[in-house]
Design an enzyme around this catalytic site. Structure first.
Site, PDB file in Angstrom:
ATOM      1  N   CYS A 148       0.815  -1.218   0.000  1.00 59.94           N
ATOM      2  CA  CYS A 148       0.000   0.000   0.000  1.00 59.94           C
ATOM      3  C   CYS A 148       0.850   1.271   0.000  1.00 59.94           C
ATOM      4  O   CYS A 148       0.647   2.171  -0.832  1.00 59.94           O
ATOM      5  CB  CYS A 148      -0.952  -0.013   1.178  1.00 59.94           C
ATOM      6  SG  CYS A 148      -0.186  -0.405   2.773  1.00 59.94           S
ATOM      7  N   TYR A 149       1.799   1.368   0.915  1.00 56.02           N
ATOM      8  CA  TYR A 149       2.649   2.559   0.951  1.00 56.02           C
ATOM      9  C   TYR A 149       3.440   2.712  -0.350  1.00 56.02           C
ATOM     10  O   TYR A 149       3.623   3.816  -0.865  1.00 56.02           O
ATOM     11  CB  TYR A 149       3.631   2.469   2.118  1.00 56.02           C
ATOM     12  CG  TYR A 149       3.100   2.907   3.460  1.00 56.02           C
ATOM     13  CD1 TYR A 149       2.436   4.121   3.631  1.00 56.02           C
ATOM     14  CD2 TYR A 149       3.299   2.110   4.589  1.00 56.02           C
ATOM     15  CE1 TYR A 149       1.984   4.530   4.879  1.00 56.02           C
ATOM     16  CE2 TYR A 149       2.834   2.507   5.849  1.00 56.02           C
ATOM     17  CZ  TYR A 149       2.187   3.721   5.979  1.00 56.02           C
ATOM     18  OH  TYR A 149       1.745   4.131   7.220  1.00 56.02           O
TER      19      TYR A 149
END
Length: 344
Positions: A148-149
Site C-alpha cells: 500500500c505505501y
C-alpha cells in the site's frame, strides 16, 4: 470461469480479496485456507459473507485443483516456502507479501532480516504495478503484488522522475495509513484505546518500504533515487494519504508537471490526477481501487508538493491483486473492481 484459491484468507487483506473475488463474474472460489480458523465457516469470522455461498476454511498445505489460480496473503517470509511448490505444479500465483518484490534479494535480506530461500522464483516474479508493468504482468505466471505505501508513493513520483522534472535526491515522503495497514493482529499498539484520537510516526527513519520504493523508482527513472520515508498511524480503519516533497528542476512549471502525469496515466483506469491545486482526500478513494494524485508548486522554495491517496486494502493490496489477476487471465483490467469510492 477460473478457479481460485486464497491462502491466508482471514487476515484483512485475505478477507478483502475474497470479498472482491466473490463479486467477480469470471471467478469461482475453490478454497480459502486459514491456519488460524481451519474448520470454521468464513462467515463465522466475517459475518458480511453470510449472504454469499458458504465457504469452509481449510487447513494449509491441502491440495488445490490442477487449474487453480492461487493468491498468497501470508506474512512476510512465509511465501518463500509457499510459492515455489505451487509454481512447480504449474499454478499461476500472485503473492501479496514483500517476499518477491525486490529485483535484488540482497536488499530484501538487509531490510527484512530474512534469508531469501527462493531466488530462482524471485527471478520469475513480475512486479505487479499495472500502470508501469502491465505488459509484463499480462505474460506472467507469477506476480508480486506491491504494497500500500509503495503503490501510493511510486505512482506519485514515477512520472516526475522519469521525465526529469525533480531531483532524485532529497525526496521526502510523509505517509499516513489507517490501522488496517498493520494487519489483523491482537497487539496493544493497534487496539482501540491506543489508536482512537491519537496520531504517531513509527519505524523512523528506516521503515523497510523505503528500500522497495527506492529500488522501483531507480529502475523506472534509471537514476539512483535516495529518499526519506516516514509512515504514520492514522486513527481511521483504512486509507493512505502520502504527502511527497521534492526539488523541482529549473524551468519546470505546473503545466509541465500536468503533462508528465497525463503522459503516463491518461489511459490508466484507476490512477487519476486532479487539476493543479486540487488535492485528494481519503474519502475520494476509500472503497475503490483508485489512486488519486494532486499537486501544488511552491515557487518560493522551488519544491513540488504531491498528495497521493489510496485505499490500503484495495488499490494497496487486494484490489491491485485482482487488477493483476485480470491482466494475467485476459480479462478487462477493471473487471470486478470498484471505481467509485464510498465517500461517506
Amino acid at each position: 470461469m477460473i478457479n481460485v484459491s486464497v491462502i491466508g484468507a482471514t487476515g484483512y487483506v485475505g478477507a478483502e480479496l475474497l470479498r472482491l473475488l466473490s463479486a467477480h463474474p469470471g471467478v469461482q472460489i475453490n478454497k480459502a485456507v486459514s491456519k488460524s480458523f481451519a474448520g470454521k465457516k468464513l462467515h463465522d469470522i466475517y459475518a458480511n459473507f453470510l449472504p454469499e455461498r458458504e465457504l469452509e476454511l481449510q487447513e494449509s498445505g491441502g491440495k488445490f485443483g490442477a487449474d487453480d489460480f492461487v493468491f498468497l496473503c501470508l506474512p512476510h517470509g512465509q511465501s518463500l516456502v509457499a510459492a515455489p511448490p505451487l509454481l512447480k505444479k504449474g499454478h499461476k500465483v500472485i503473492d501479496l507479501s514483500g517476499d518477491f518484490r525486490y529485483d535484488n534479494t540482497d536488499i530484501y535480506e538487509k531490510w527484512y532480516g530474512i534469508s531469501h530461500s527462493a531466488k530462482k522464483e524471485n527471478r520469475e516474479a513480475v512486479y505487479g504495478l499495472p500502470e508501469f508493468f502491465g505488459a509484463e504482468v499480462k505474460k506472467a505466471n507469477f506476480t508480486s503484488n506491491p504494497g500500500c505505501y509503495t503503490t501510493t508513493s511510486i505512482l506519485a513520483l514515477a512520472p516526475l522522475l522519469k521525465e526529469g522534472l525533480i531531483c532524485e535526491k532529497g525526496i521526502v515522503i510523509d505517509a499516513k495509513s489507517g490501522v488496517t495497514g498493520a494487519g489483523r493482529k491482537e497487539k496493544l499498539a493497534f487496539s482501540y484505546c491506543e489508536t482512537a484520537g491519537n496520531f504517531k510516526a513509527y519505524s523512523v527513519p528506516l521503515h523497510r518500504h523505503t528500500s522497495e520504493i527506492e529500488e522501483q523508482l531507480s529502475k523506472l527513472s534509471r537514476k539512483d533515487v535516495c529518499l526519506l520515508f516516514t509512515p504514520h498511524l492514522l486513527p481511521v480503519k483504512r486509507g493512505i494519504l502520502a504527502t511527497v516533497y521534492a526539488d523541482l528542476m529549473e524551468g519546470v512549471t505546473p503545466e509541465t508537471v500536468t503533462a508528465a502525469y497525463e503522459k503516463y496515466y491518461a489511459d490508466a483506469p484507476f490512477t487519476h490526477v486532479l487539476p493543479h491545486g486540487k488535492l485528494p482526500e481519503l474519502k475520494y478513494v476509500v472503497g475503490s481501487n483508485n489512486c488519486m494524485i494532486g499537486f501544488e508548486v511552491s515557487p518560493r522554495t522551488g519544491k513540488i508538493i504531491v498528495v497521493s491517496c489510496t485505499d490500503n486494502l484495495i488499490k494497496g493490496a487486494a484490489g491491485q491483486a485482482v487488477q493483476n489477476f485480470n491482466l494475467m487471465n485476459g480479462f478487462d483490467e477493471t473487471l470486478g473492481l470498484p471505481r467509485t469510492a464510498w465517500y461517506l
